[in-house]
Design an enzyme around this catalytic site. Sequence first.
Site, PDB file in Angstrom:
ATOM      1  N   SER A  88     -29.911  48.780 -42.290  1.00  0.00           N
ATOM      2  CA  SER A  88     -30.894  48.036 -41.500  1.00  0.00           C
ATOM      3  C   SER A  88     -30.198  47.346 -40.337  1.00  0.00           C
ATOM      4  CB  SER A  88     -31.581  46.984 -42.382  1.00  0.00           C
ATOM      5  OG  SER A  88     -32.284  46.039 -41.608  1.00  0.00           O
ATOM      6  N   TYR A 114     -28.832  39.384 -47.346  1.00  0.00           N
ATOM      7  CA  TYR A 114     -29.445  40.671 -47.034  1.00  0.00           C
ATOM      8  C   TYR A 114     -28.562  41.444 -46.057  1.00  0.00           C
ATOM      9  CZ  TYR A 114     -32.833  44.125 -45.344  1.00  0.00           C
ATOM     10  OH  TYR A 114     -33.460  45.296 -44.992  1.00  0.00           O
TER      11      TYR A 114
END
Length: 318
Positions: free
Chosen positions: A161, A187
């Site tokens: 990501s 994350y």
Amino acid sequence: MITSGLDPYTDASVVVAGKDLSGQTAIVTGGATGIGIETVKALAGAGADVVIAVRKRDLGEAAAKEVNAAMGAERASVGMVDLADLSSVKAFTAAWGGKPLNMLINNAGVMACPLSYTADDLEMQLGTNHFGHFALGVGLAGALRNGAKAGRAARLVSLSSIGHLRSAMNFEDPHYRSRDYDKWAAYGQSKTANALFAVGFDKRLASQGVNANSVMPCGIFTPLQRHLPHEEQVAMGWYDAEGKPAVGFKTPAQGASTSVWAAVGDELEGVGGLYLENLAEAGPYQPGNRFGVAPHALDTEAAERLWRLSEETTGVSL
């Protein structure tokens, strides 16, 4: 720079148009919802047999039923695996054994959750997104080798990501034992790990007919946002004042396209260790942009250090 030549907002079904994947087998983790099920639909639509690997059987069975009904054939099935529990991953890979596997799409993930730990006492985001997928990929390496055919490599696709920009790997305290927890940094660290895993996996398996690349699917609204209140998403600019998705967000079918291209694209035959986005190889990240890859996500020394840590953590090795 390698590119598919397709528009970034192309649906995944277009990526496989004209391809015949009959006789090939794929596993898609988290394949019951979001971009996962769109990945399954595209691969199955081209003739592949696809295992939807999930931790919730009801969701997996509903997805398989939907896909098979649309195809008019039994091309999707369900496999049970909990990536937050290494014993579950071990059971899955042991049951699979050496059956030929052509594509492994490590799609499942958790994002921006409160501080919590997996069954193995690993920080939830890193433990699920990376260590669970590491154990799965390495545990299925033999199956991928067996799936490689003359003139056609087997492929592992690791979902990363743009979130990787938020954090490199913190090798001193990856699981937040002593530092303050930041859900977005955690994350980001896990997404950096996903990219580094593809670098390390490809280095070890490319000569044996298996390539690995990481993918940035771009912004898509899926169950991945389950831990984020709507107000927080608005504050981050993901929705406008009227509650409409911000310009640039993709549909799940568009978001799955780069994953599918990484799995089947002719332009990527024999190519690995890359970070892909918008149906092309990503360029270097430039401040202020929403795309590109940071050097720390493709750093070969960090990839090697992470590989060693992952072997120690999971007990799984090639």
